[in-house]
Design an enzyme around this catalytic site. Structure first.
Site, PDB file in Angstrom:
ATOM      1  N   LEU A  32      12.615   2.602   3.726  1.00  0.00           N
ATOM      2  CA  LEU A  32      11.939   3.898   3.622  1.00  0.00           C
ATOM      3  C   LEU A  32      10.643   3.912   4.424  1.00  0.00           C
ATOM      4  O   LEU A  32      10.197   4.937   4.902  1.00  0.00           O
ATOM      5  CB  LEU A  32      11.610   4.205   2.158  1.00  0.00           C
ATOM      6  CG  LEU A  32      12.793   4.369   1.215  1.00  0.00           C
ATOM      7  CD1 LEU A  32      12.324   4.468  -0.234  1.00  0.00           C
ATOM      8  CD2 LEU A  32      13.593   5.615   1.586  1.00  0.00           C
ATOM      9  N   GLY A  33      10.035   2.740   4.520  1.00  0.00           N
ATOM     10  CA  GLY A  33       8.768   2.674   5.248  1.00  0.00           C
ATOM     11  C   GLY A  33       8.283   1.247   5.323  1.00  0.00           C
ATOM     12  O   GLY A  33       8.828   0.360   4.671  1.00  0.00           O
ATOM     13  N   GLU A  34       7.264   1.052   6.141  1.00  0.00           N
ATOM     14  CA  GLU A  34       6.662  -0.276   6.220  1.00  0.00           C
ATOM     15  C   GLU A  34       5.169  -0.111   6.087  1.00  0.00           C
ATOM     16  O   GLU A  34       4.543   0.554   6.892  1.00  0.00           O
ATOM     17  CB  GLU A  34       7.022  -0.949   7.545  1.00  0.00           C
ATOM     18  CG  GLU A  34       8.347  -1.669   7.443  1.00  0.00           C
ATOM     19  CD  GLU A  34       8.759  -2.340   8.726  1.00  0.00           C
ATOM     20  OE1 GLU A  34       8.084  -3.281   9.131  1.00  0.00           O
ATOM     21  OE2 GLU A  34       9.766  -1.898   9.303  1.00  0.00           O
ATOM     22  N   GLY A  35       4.633  -0.685   5.010  1.00  0.00           N
ATOM     23  CA  GLY A  35       3.200  -0.526   4.759  1.00  0.00           C
ATOM     24  C   GLY A  35       2.448  -1.784   5.107  1.00  0.00           C
ATOM     25  O   GLY A  35       2.991  -2.704   5.724  1.00  0.00           O
ATOM     26  N   ASN A  36       1.177  -1.826   4.688  1.00  0.00           N
ATOM     27  CA  ASN A  36       0.325  -2.991   4.950  1.00  0.00           C
ATOM     28  C   ASN A  36       0.940  -4.260   4.388  1.00  0.00           C
ATOM     29  O   ASN A  36       0.682  -5.352   4.863  1.00  0.00           O
ATOM     30  CB  ASN A  36      -1.042  -2.801   4.279  1.00  0.00           C
ATOM     31  CG  ASN A  36      -1.889  -1.809   5.034  1.00  0.00           C
ATOM     32  OD1 ASN A  36      -1.614  -1.521   6.182  1.00  0.00           O
ATOM     33  ND2 ASN A  36      -2.904  -1.287   4.386  1.00  0.00           N
ATOM     34  N   GLY A  38       4.319  -4.925   3.665  1.00  0.00           N
ATOM     35  CA  GLY A  38       5.711  -5.263   3.949  1.00  0.00           C
ATOM     36  C   GLY A  38       6.566  -4.017   3.784  1.00  0.00           C
ATOM     37  O   GLY A  38       6.049  -2.907   3.728  1.00  0.00           O
ATOM     38  N   LYS A  39       7.863  -4.259   3.668  1.00  0.00           N
ATOM     39  CA  LYS A  39       8.800  -3.135   3.685  1.00  0.00           C
ATOM     40  C   LYS A  39       8.892  -2.422   2.335  1.00  0.00           C
ATOM     41  O   LYS A  39       8.708  -3.044   1.299  1.00  0.00           O
ATOM     42  CB  LYS A  39      10.197  -3.639   4.029  1.00  0.00           C
ATOM     43  CG  LYS A  39      10.326  -4.128   5.443  1.00  0.00           C
ATOM     44  CD  LYS A  39      11.774  -4.542   5.713  1.00  0.00           C
ATOM     45  CE  LYS A  39      11.963  -5.048   7.119  1.00  0.00           C
ATOM     46  NZ  LYS A  39      11.230  -6.255   7.453  1.00  0.00           N
ATOM     47  N   VAL A  40       9.236  -1.143   2.391  1.00  0.00           N
ATOM     48  CA  VAL A  40       9.607  -0.404   1.188  1.00  0.00           C
ATOM     49  C   VAL A  40      11.059   0.004   1.397  1.00  0.00           C
ATOM     50  O   VAL A  40      11.394   0.598   2.423  1.00  0.00           O
ATOM     51  CB  VAL A  40       8.746   0.865   0.989  1.00  0.00           C
ATOM     52  CG1 VAL A  40       9.173   1.594  -0.274  1.00  0.00           C
ATOM     53  CG2 VAL A  40       7.271   0.529   0.938  1.00  0.00           C
ATOM     54  N   ASP A 149      -7.424   3.164   1.635  1.00  0.00           N
ATOM     55  CA  ASP A 149      -6.638   3.342   2.862  1.00  0.00           C
ATOM     56  C   ASP A 149      -5.881   4.667   2.791  1.00  0.00           C
ATOM     57  O   ASP A 149      -4.706   4.732   3.141  1.00  0.00           O
ATOM     58  CB  ASP A 149      -5.679   2.159   3.048  1.00  0.00           C
ATOM     59  CG  ASP A 149      -5.063   2.117   4.449  1.00  0.00           C
ATOM     60  OD1 ASP A 149      -5.659   2.710   5.375  1.00  0.00           O
ATOM     61  OD2 ASP A 149      -3.989   1.514   4.612  1.00  0.00           O
TER      62      ASP A 149
HETATM   63  N1  ADE Z   1       8.138   5.550   1.211  1.00  0.00           N
HETATM   64  C1  ADE Z   1       7.177   4.751   0.750  1.00  0.00           C
HETATM   65  N2  ADE Z   1       7.147   4.779  -0.579  1.00  0.00           N
HETATM   66  C2  ADE Z   1       8.110   5.638  -0.982  1.00  0.00           C
HETATM   67  C3  ADE Z   1       8.523   6.118  -2.236  1.00  0.00           C
HETATM   68  N3  ADE Z   1       7.955   5.686  -3.358  1.00  0.00           N
HETATM   69  N4  ADE Z   1       9.527   7.012  -2.278  1.00  0.00           N
HETATM   70  C4  ADE Z   1      10.072   7.438  -1.134  1.00  0.00           C
HETATM   71  N5  ADE Z   1       9.715   7.045   0.081  1.00  0.00           N
HETATM   72  C5  ADE Z   1       8.734   6.141   0.155  1.00  0.00           C
END
Ligand code: ADE
Length: 446
Positions: A32-36, A38-40, A149
């Site tokens: 779903l995403g990559e934050g500070n 690591g991956k989500v 952040d």
């Molecule tokens: N991307 C990062 N965190 C998320 C979340 N909790 N739900 C959906 N997309 C995301």
């Protein structure tokens, strides 16, 4: 579709990777995403069918960075947070090498994507999102948790237009360290960071979060960033001065609240309580109802069963905090290669900037000594220095003219800028190299 320049998105999403992997009762899906940290990943509870988002943190990175206790504290604080505008943490699981944070899954999109594709929002719609942002952030502050952040990428908007803040309290990782454990200058976050953080003066988590909320409000209402520049040094100057354009077409109320939030002095900057008293903010405001329940959250202590350094080890550890600020980081990152000093957009490599810790007076004196040794003539006017070398046989051939200026960033940090007006590129390079050597600025010698 409108594509706006909202800065570089911090982390790109990969749509499909590692799908179908099991983690206890969860089946992991797409990234779903990559934050500070690591991956989500998307996850589904195979018993209930409920969707979740799972943040995966590499334990080794935390140990390497010597921030185990910080992470522990921050995750414990996160379990206290229960608010409709803050992504919920349901449970924390651990394997030998990873920590998994099971989070509320938000259907919808990041505010970044919404504004980048649709452009600015009508004032009423923007205000509604801002009210929710302030509700969520001030609630977390009341629990002693600060974000540090906040940016468009950390704000999700669900299908019903409800706003949810992610990555709350996960600020233990210094901004410059990302999941790979390497130093990074954070170009994305720099647009949102409060001036007192840049100046490394020590800061209050609440007022610097207020600043970032102001940057988010500005982007939502105008479609562009209040502080932006391709060159980080110039961007930081703008942030430190609170130098932003106030679009005349915004309502007086919106202009006023933005001005009060983007006040570079954290002591006079509007507070959360004052924002909630502001007339523009209060229009149509229904404070979110939330219960302070803590059930359903289980933090598995095994997640933190990792080696903790003794006091002695901590003292001798090479990972002890380094008190450097973002400017010094830029300086450090440029150490590797002199070409990095030259602005990319300037094909003729006319301009270079670098940081120094010497006072403006000492810098100017050292620069003057250095260039006169190269038989350049110096003229000083309005705090600038013009440095000239004239070819005696031919007025223009082989001659060089350079303007040198020193900008104060904080009482101990200065940016030196060299601009070539005209002249021979190789002589200019020699001048730059000699100056960097004489000022002790690290760079590649060849
Ligand atoms: N991307 C990062 N965190 C998320 C979340 N909790 N739900 C959906 N997309 C995301």
């Amino acid at each position: 579709m409108v594509i706006l320049n909202l800065g570089k998105k911090q982390n790109k999403k990969k749509l499909h990777s590692g799908e179908g992997v099991r983690l206890g009762k969860y089946e992991l899906g797409r990234i779903l995403g990559e934050g500070n940290f690591g991956k989500v990943k998307f996850a589904r509870n195979t018993d209930s069918g409920q969707p979740y988002a799972i943040k995966i943190i590499d334990k080794n990175k935390i140990i390497d960075l010597n921030i185990t206790n910080q992470i522990k504290r921050e995750i414990c604080a996160l379990k206290l947070l229960r608010h409709p505008n803050v992504v919920k943490l349901y449970e924390v699981l651990a394997s030998k090498t990873k920590i998994y944070m099971v989070l509320e899954y938000v259907t919808g999109e990041e505010l970044f994507d919404k504004i980048a594709s649709k452009g600015k929002l009508p004032e009423g719609e923007g205000r509604k999102l801002f009210q929710q942002l302030i509700d969520g952030v001030s609630y977390c502050h009341s629990k002693g948790v600060f974000h540090r952040d906040l940016k468009l990428e950390n704000v999700l908007v669900d299908a019903k237009g409800n706003l949810k803040i992610t990555d709350f309290g996960l600020s233990a990782l210094p901004q410059q360290f990302r999941a790979d454990g390497l130093l990074h200058t954070t170009c994305g976050s720099a647009n949102y960071v409060a001036p007192e953080i840049l100046a490394n003066r020590g800061y209050n988590g609440a007022s610097s979060d207020v600043w970032s909320c102001g940057v988010i409000l500005y982007v939502v209402l105008t479609g562009f960033l209040p502080f932006d520049d391709r060159n980080l040094a110039v961007l930081y100057q703008k942030v430190l001065k609170g130098d932003f354009q106030k679009p005349k077409w915004l309502s007086a109320g919106a202009q006023n609240i933005i001005k009060r939030i983007l006040d570079p002095n954290p002591k006079t900057r509007i507070t959360m309580a004052e924002i909630k008293e502001d007339l523009w903010f209060k229009e149509g405001y229904n404070q979110a109802y939330h219960e302070d329940e803590e059930d359903g959250v289980y933090v598995d202590d095994q997640a933190f069963n990792i080696h903790e350094l003794s006091h002695e080890e901590e003292k001798s550890s090479s990972q002890s905090p380094i008190r450097i600020n973002a400017f010094q980081l830029i300086g450090m990152s440029s150490c590797l290669d002199l070409s990095g000093f030259f602005e990319k957009e300037d094909v003729s490599e006319r301009k270079i900037r670098f940081t120094a810790n010497l006072s403006a007076k000492v810098l100017m004196e050292k620069i003057e000594d250095s260039v006169t040794e190269m038989e350049f003539r110096v003229q000083k006017k309005n705090g600038k220095m013009k440095v000239m070398q004239e070819n005696k046989d031919h007025k223009t051939l082989g001659s060089l003219s350079v303007i040198i200026e020193v900008f104060e960033i904080s009482s101990s940090l200065y940016v030196v800028e060299l601009r070539k007006c005209y002249g021979d590129a190789s002589v200019y390079r020699q001048l730059c190299k000699k100056l960097l050597n004489d000022l002790g600025v690290p760079h590649e010698k060849h």
